[in-house]
Write an enzyme that holds these catalytic residues in place. Structure first.
Site, short mmCIF file in Angstrom:
data_model
loop_
_atom_site.label_atom_id
_atom_site.label_comp_id
_atom_site.label_asym_id
_atom_site.label_seq_id
_atom_site.Cartn_x
_atom_site.Cartn_y
_atom_site.Cartn_z
N TYR A 105 53.87 31.06 -2.92
CA TYR A 105 53.14 32.08 -2.83
C TYR A 105 53.70 32.66 -1.11
O TYR A 105 53.70 31.78 -0.02
CB TYR A 105 51.61 32.05 -2.54
CG TYR A 105 51.08 33.52 -2.41
CD1 TYR A 105 50.71 34.21 -3.36
CD2 TYR A 105 50.80 34.12 -0.93
CE1 TYR A 105 49.92 35.54 -3.20
CE2 TYR A 105 50.14 35.11 -0.84
CZ TYR A 105 49.56 35.85 -1.82
OH TYR A 105 49.20 36.99 -1.55
N GLU A 136 52.48 45.51 -7.87
CA GLU A 136 52.01 46.41 -6.82
C GLU A 136 53.24 46.59 -6.10
O GLU A 136 53.65 45.44 -5.25
CB GLU A 136 50.84 46.05 -6.26
CG GLU A 136 49.66 46.12 -6.83
CD GLU A 136 48.50 45.60 -6.24
OE1 GLU A 136 47.22 45.52 -6.66
OE2 GLU A 136 48.46 45.20 -4.82
N HIS A 146 42.08 39.16 3.63
CA HIS A 146 42.99 38.05 2.70
C HIS A 146 42.41 36.67 2.40
O HIS A 146 43.05 36.12 1.89
CB HIS A 146 44.28 38.13 3.10
CG HIS A 146 45.04 39.58 2.98
ND1 HIS A 146 45.28 40.41 3.91
CD2 HIS A 146 45.87 39.97 2.24
CE1 HIS A 146 45.85 41.32 3.75
NE2 HIS A 146 46.42 41.15 2.49
N ASN A 188 53.60 42.52 -4.81
CA ASN A 188 52.27 41.63 -5.04
C ASN A 188 52.47 41.80 -6.92
O ASN A 188 52.34 42.88 -7.40
CB ASN A 188 51.20 42.02 -4.67
CG ASN A 188 50.15 41.21 -4.75
OD1 ASN A 188 50.20 39.82 -4.58
ND2 ASN A 188 48.79 41.70 -5.27
N ARG A 234 56.35 45.07 0.20
CA ARG A 234 56.62 43.90 -0.39
C ARG A 234 55.97 44.04 -1.89
O ARG A 234 55.53 45.35 -2.33
CB ARG A 234 55.54 42.98 0.28
CG ARG A 234 54.09 43.14 0.27
CD ARG A 234 53.29 42.37 0.88
NE ARG A 234 53.29 41.07 0.06
CZ ARG A 234 52.21 40.76 -0.63
NH1 ARG A 234 51.23 41.45 -0.93
NH2 ARG A 234 52.46 39.47 -1.08
N TYR A 266 43.21 31.80 -8.95
CA TYR A 266 42.84 33.09 -7.87
C TYR A 266 43.36 34.35 -8.65
O TYR A 266 42.81 35.34 -8.49
CB TYR A 266 43.49 32.78 -6.58
CG TYR A 266 43.64 34.09 -5.78
CD1 TYR A 266 42.66 34.78 -5.43
CD2 TYR A 266 44.98 34.71 -5.58
CE1 TYR A 266 42.43 35.96 -4.58
CE2 TYR A 266 45.22 36.01 -4.86
CZ TYR A 266 44.10 36.55 -4.46
OH TYR A 266 44.08 37.66 -3.83
N LYS A 267 44.57 34.06 -9.23
CA LYS A 267 45.09 35.16 -10.02
C LYS A 267 44.62 35.47 -11.50
O LYS A 267 44.90 36.18 -12.22
CB LYS A 267 46.46 35.04 -10.20
CG LYS A 267 47.18 35.31 -8.84
CD LYS A 267 48.81 35.33 -8.84
CE LYS A 267 49.62 35.71 -7.63
NZ LYS A 267 49.47 37.18 -7.30
#
Length: 346
Positions: free
Chosen positions: A46, A275, A205, A235, A233, A326-327
């Site tokens: 990550y 994103e 975050h 995501n 960036r 988390y995802k």
């Protein structure tokens, strides 16, 4: 850029209707901003992966212009109207950043008109500017970026987001921190503006596991970000349907969808959700504007590109268990790997 296709899509206000179902063209699939384009250097980790947001990007790509106006323009604006009606707190701006909201609106409307002169006009008139949107056909709107806000002239950020796909947040710099002070966020991925409003960058975050040092470094970078040098960036995550609105207020609608998807339905229903995030310091207010535009690609569409399929399999195989949790993809990770692995190239 190809002409926009105007496809009416009535929305049932009581049942979520995926805004992009049946609309995606071959061009949209080919120009999808796949997030894992950097050369493979060891196992996936990550990271923030910030890079300059060039204003003269590759023709036809989502970064050809500062903003991407594509075939999903009408569907996204319609979905935003639905989301704001259902959850008005998705739009909030604290008083200390109202000047920044005006500055951002003026700058963004000017950029849209410059990049897409056939669709938008933003021309000086008197003390302000006249905005014309030829795509929606609405009446011309007078906007004065220097006029004080009143009850009859509310914050302009909701107006801007009624003209432009994507979400906006405003960050104010103070005490070596960035504080979330407002925005219009109708397509959040597992968070909410009302939940994060008033938090600083590191608090915002903090749910990302074991990444405190990553965000410490990115915070230091953003605190030094000069005006006129926007960065971007990508995501990524996975979701069922091209679902934009994944807010914490409405998590009961989406939080179990991915885990409950059958193996047979996986290719068509599960989407890679990316994103494209742009951050820029506004020259006058010195606030940092945070723009989020979201793209979707079903696993069946992704599998058409063997390189992408192979890379995503590698990422999913190497993803740490805490990031997978988390995802929200831990329960379906192996099913996705099984489906995509037939397209792998070694």
């Amino acid at each position: 850029m190809a002409s926009l296709r105007v496809v009416p899509q009535p929305v049932d206000e009581h049942v979520f209707a995926p805004p992009f179902a049946g609309l995606k063209s071959a061009q949209a699939i080919a120009r999808f901003p796949f997030p894992f384009t950097q050369p493979v250097q060891g196992p996936y980790r990550y990271s923030v992966n910030i890079e300059p947001h060039e204003t003269d990007g590759i023709p036809g790509s989502p970064t050809e212009h500062f903003f991407d106006v594509d075939e999903f323009y009408f569907a996204e604006l319609q979905e935003r109207r639905r989301a704001l009606k259902a959850t008005p707190q998705h739009s909030q701006v604290l008083p200390e950043v109202t000047d920044a909201a005006q500055e951002l609106t003026h700058l963004s409307l000017a950029r849209l008109a410059h990049s897409y002169p056939n669709y938008f006009i933003y021309s000086p008139q008197g003390h302000g500017f006249v905005w014309q949107n030829h795509l929606t056909g609405q009446a011309p709107t007078l906007f004065d970026p220097n006029a004080p806000l009143t009850e009859s002239k509310p914050d302009p950020l909701p107006f801007l987001t009624s003209q432009l796909p994507g979400d906006w947040a405003l960050l104010q710099q103070q005490d070596n921190q960035l504080w979330l002070k407002g925005g219009v966020v109708t397509g959040p991925a597992s968070w909410s503006l009302s939940e994060k409003l008033g938090m600083n960058y590191l608090q915002w975050h903090s749910p990302v596991p074991d990444q405190h040092q990553v965000f410490q470094r990115s915070l230091k970078y953003l605190l030094r970000l000069p005006p006129g040098q926007p960065v971007r960036r990508k995501n990524w995550g996975l979701c069922v349907h091209p679902r934009l609105e994944m807010s914490m207020e409405n998590r009961r609608e989406w939080q179990h969808e991915l885990q409950n998807t059958s193996e047979n339905d996986l290719p068509q229903l599960v989407n890679l959700r990316v994103e494209l995030q742009v951050l820029e310091r506004l020259p006058k207010s010195q606030a940092i504007a945070f723009y989020i535009r979201t793209y979707f690609l079903s696993l069946a569409e992704l599998k058409q590109n063997p390189e992408w399929a192979s890379r995503l399999v590698q990422v999913l195989e190497e993803l740490s268990s805490d990031i997978a949790e988390y995802k929200n993809i831990a329960g379906v990770r192996m099913l996705i790997i099984k489906y995509l692995s037939g397209a792998r190239h070694y």
